[in-house]
Design an enzyme around this catalytic site. Sequence first.
Site, PDB file in Angstrom:
ATOM      1  N   GLU A   1      -2.193  -9.105   4.150  1.00 33.13           N
ATOM      2  CA  GLU A   1      -2.298  -9.539   5.538  1.00 33.13           C
ATOM      3  C   GLU A   1      -3.736  -9.649   6.035  1.00 33.13           C
ATOM      4  O   GLU A   1      -4.007 -10.258   7.078  1.00 33.13           O
ATOM      5  CB  GLU A   1      -1.507  -8.588   6.456  1.00 33.13           C
ATOM      6  CG  GLU A   1      -2.086  -7.195   6.619  1.00 33.13           C
ATOM      7  CD  GLU A   1      -1.680  -6.216   5.522  1.00 33.13           C
ATOM      8  OE1 GLU A   1      -1.794  -5.000   5.751  1.00 33.13           O
ATOM      9  OE2 GLU A   1      -1.248  -6.674   4.449  1.00 33.13           O
TER      10      GLU A   1
ATOM     11  N   CYS B   1       0.840  -1.208   0.000  1.00 36.85           N
ATOM     12  CA  CYS B   1       0.000   0.000   0.000  1.00 36.85           C
ATOM     13  C   CYS B   1       0.879   1.264   0.000  1.00 36.85           C
ATOM     14  O   CYS B   1       1.491   1.578  -1.009  1.00 36.85           O
ATOM     15  CB  CYS B   1      -0.976  -0.022   1.166  1.00 36.85           C
ATOM     16  SG  CYS B   1      -2.361   1.150   0.966  1.00 36.85           S
TER      17      CYS B   1
ATOM     18  N   HIS C   1      -3.738  -5.267   0.432  1.00 35.41           N
ATOM     19  CA  HIS C   1      -3.250  -5.738   1.733  1.00 35.41           C
ATOM     20  C   HIS C   1      -3.316  -7.262   1.808  1.00 35.41           C
ATOM     21  O   HIS C   1      -4.391  -7.832   2.033  1.00 35.41           O
ATOM     22  CB  HIS C   1      -4.085  -5.120   2.865  1.00 35.41           C
ATOM     23  CG  HIS C   1      -3.828  -3.670   3.064  1.00 35.41           C
ATOM     24  ND1 HIS C   1      -2.854  -3.195   3.911  1.00 35.41           N
ATOM     25  CD2 HIS C   1      -4.409  -2.582   2.514  1.00 35.41           C
ATOM     26  CE1 HIS C   1      -2.852  -1.864   3.877  1.00 35.41           C
ATOM     27  NE2 HIS C   1      -3.790  -1.476   3.034  1.00 35.41           N
TER      28      HIS C   1
ATOM     29  N   SER D   1      -1.163 -12.972  37.798  1.00 35.45           N
ATOM     30  CA  SER D   1      -2.495 -12.365  37.738  1.00 35.45           C
ATOM     31  C   SER D   1      -3.594 -13.397  37.516  1.00 35.45           C
ATOM     32  O   SER D   1      -4.773 -13.087  37.624  1.00 35.45           O
ATOM     33  CB  SER D   1      -2.548 -11.347  36.596  1.00 35.45           C
ATOM     34  OG  SER D   1      -2.442 -12.004  35.343  1.00 35.45           O
ATOM     35  N   GLY D   2      -3.207 -14.629  37.185  1.00 37.35           N
ATOM     36  CA  GLY D   2      -4.188 -15.630  36.802  1.00 37.35           C
ATOM     37  C   GLY D   2      -4.397 -15.677  35.302  1.00 37.35           C
ATOM     38  O   GLY D   2      -5.073 -16.566  34.796  1.00 37.35           O
ATOM     39  N   GLY D   3      -3.835 -14.708  34.583  1.00 42.50           N
ATOM     40  CA  GLY D   3      -3.971 -14.641  33.135  1.00 42.50           C
ATOM     41  C   GLY D   3      -2.922 -15.470  32.426  1.00 42.50           C
ATOM     42  O   GLY D   3      -1.949 -15.946  33.017  1.00 42.50           O
ATOM     43  N   VAL D   4      -3.093 -15.611  31.118  1.00 38.82           N
ATOM     44  CA  VAL D   4      -2.219 -16.495  30.352  1.00 38.82           C
ATOM     45  C   VAL D   4      -0.800 -15.928  30.245  1.00 38.82           C
ATOM     46  O   VAL D   4       0.179 -16.690  30.296  1.00 38.82           O
ATOM     47  CB  VAL D   4      -2.815 -16.768  28.951  1.00 38.82           C
ATOM     48  CG1 VAL D   4      -2.907 -15.499  28.131  1.00 38.82           C
ATOM     49  CG2 VAL D   4      -2.007 -17.823  28.206  1.00 38.82           C
ATOM     50  N   ASP D   5      -0.642 -14.609  30.124  1.00 40.54           N
ATOM     51  CA  ASP D   5       0.690 -14.039  29.916  1.00 40.54           C
ATOM     52  C   ASP D   5       1.605 -14.288  31.119  1.00 40.54           C
ATOM     53  O   ASP D   5       2.712 -14.819  30.974  1.00 40.54           O
ATOM     54  CB  ASP D   5       0.595 -12.533  29.637  1.00 40.54           C
ATOM     55  CG  ASP D   5      -0.162 -12.220  28.373  1.00 40.54           C
ATOM     56  OD1 ASP D   5      -0.288 -13.119  27.517  1.00 40.54           O
ATOM     57  OD2 ASP D   5      -0.647 -11.084  28.223  1.00 40.54           O
ATOM     58  N   SER D   6       1.160 -13.890  32.308  1.00 35.33           N
ATOM     59  CA  SER D   6       2.007 -14.065  33.487  1.00 35.33           C
ATOM     60  C   SER D   6       2.198 -15.550  33.803  1.00 35.33           C
ATOM     61  O   SER D   6       3.257 -15.957  34.287  1.00 35.33           O
ATOM     62  CB  SER D   6       1.416 -13.327  34.692  1.00 35.33           C
ATOM     63  OG  SER D   6       0.173 -13.870  35.081  1.00 35.33           O
ATOM     64  N   SER D   7       1.188 -16.364  33.512  1.00 37.33           N
ATOM     65  CA  SER D   7       1.291 -17.805  33.796  1.00 37.33           C
ATOM     66  C   SER D   7       2.339 -18.470  32.916  1.00 37.33           C
ATOM     67  O   SER D   7       3.164 -19.260  33.389  1.00 37.33           O
ATOM     68  CB  SER D   7      -0.070 -18.478  33.596  1.00 37.33           C
ATOM     69  OG  SER D   7      -1.047 -17.914  34.440  1.00 37.33           O
TER      70      SER D   7
END
Length: 508
Positions: free
Chosen positions: A168, A78, A166, A220-226
């Site tokens: 993508e 583009c 585009h 935090s219980g979330g996927v990232d920190s886990s």
Amino acid sequence: MEKILIADFGSQYTQLIARRLRELNVYCEIYPFNKVPRPDADVRGLILSGSPASVRDTNAPQIDLADFIGRLPILGICYGAQYLAQTNGGQVLPSPSREYGRAMLTVEAGTDPLLCGIECESQVWMSHGDTVQTLPKNAKRLASTADVENAAYRFADQPVWAIQFHPEVYHTTEGSKILRNFLVEICGCKQDWTPENFVEQTVEKLREQIGSDKVILGLSGGVDSSVAAILLQRAIGDQLHCIFVDSGLLRYNEFEEVLNSYKNMGLNVTGVDASERFFKDLEGITDPEQKRKVIGRDFVETFNEAAEKIQDVRWLAQGTIYPDVVESASVSGPAAKIKSHHNVGGLPEKMNLRIVEPLRLLFKDEVRRVGRSLGMPESLIGRHPFPGPGLGIRILGEVTREKVGILQQVDKIFIQNLRSAGLYDKVWQAGAILLPVQSVGVMGDERTYERCVALRAVSSVDGMTADWVHLPYEFLAQTSNEIINKVKGVNRVVYDISSKPPATIEWE
């Protein structure tokens, strides 16, 4: 590690380009157009993104391609295609009308490496206000559409390709094939960026980086920190000390359930119940931003107090992921928004610790793929995103323990019903909001004047944009009936059918 560089000119699709490349198992990095590094031996090619700007503007974004032209393959998308034409003797003019949406691409040079194997006629996605009217003298047209004569072209004497559409975007039906052609056939990438390779390389790097030092991490219980915790634990074992803070604003019984999950995974976790502190400090506060600040401050202080009990800590681990890194770039053009509510924001300065971020190269879907390769339970990997301030920003107005108790029960019914109906994994994020209004109702022979709750469920890729999910009427009717019958104090349920933009996912 081989990689592709992406120059970001401010397009809303730049992160999507990177995601598509990662899905093709090729590692890539996004840089602001004015901060693209000189290529080292690992760089295999360069992609120029789109942009809301026009190459005809006097202050149009410019990039120095001296280290790339003639040396490494380049693909302009583009704005990138228009920039390559404009700066090499071509002519870019305003389109007769803004070209946005689907178009049919006619391939004229099917033997070209970029378009090899592409159907002669296929659908593409256009989004531009300018068009390449005249190609540079050393360029050859590869494809066109009914309205765009030079929809794809290449330089005859250099490894430079350009496309006006585009690839993508999913609406471009053969976009992944075009990108694969560029990556594999043109740049020679091996497609070896896999979760297993990432885990192996990251664990080795973490061992070298941290040595025998101690690390603390706020879960935090979330996927990232886990996932970050499991990677660190695999690298350094019990040198990792995790702290899980209960603000009182988590989902129903979440503190106990997630804490048990962490311990079953072998993590060294300390749970801290600080709910009294949070509720006391939130008394009388109704302003959303002020609530966020109080919750963030209390989390930092609680985490700090727990961390000080661990001797000789040298590192602070964070679950920062790649969109956080990209969005923190601040230049003219690309996204300049800096998130203000990372889980442990502000701690490094107060605690004088070094930072380690095992996931800073990954998108959210890649984090989940890594979690699965680590053998983590699906209940953690597939968990919906949950806001850092918790239910505190899903209760409009003052936050009290009573209101949290009501919302936790409503949220529990909603989430359990989504799981039972097989809808949970089809929704990106779902939750309930307690509204600061009461309404008249009739329950039995009695008149009631009780609270109203809103249910929200959205589909999204990364939270930047989101559409409301068309949950079945039967499901909504059943869930509403169950909430009103089982949750004392609620007599009305509404469903939020707003998309982002203009409405944010959370109400505060």
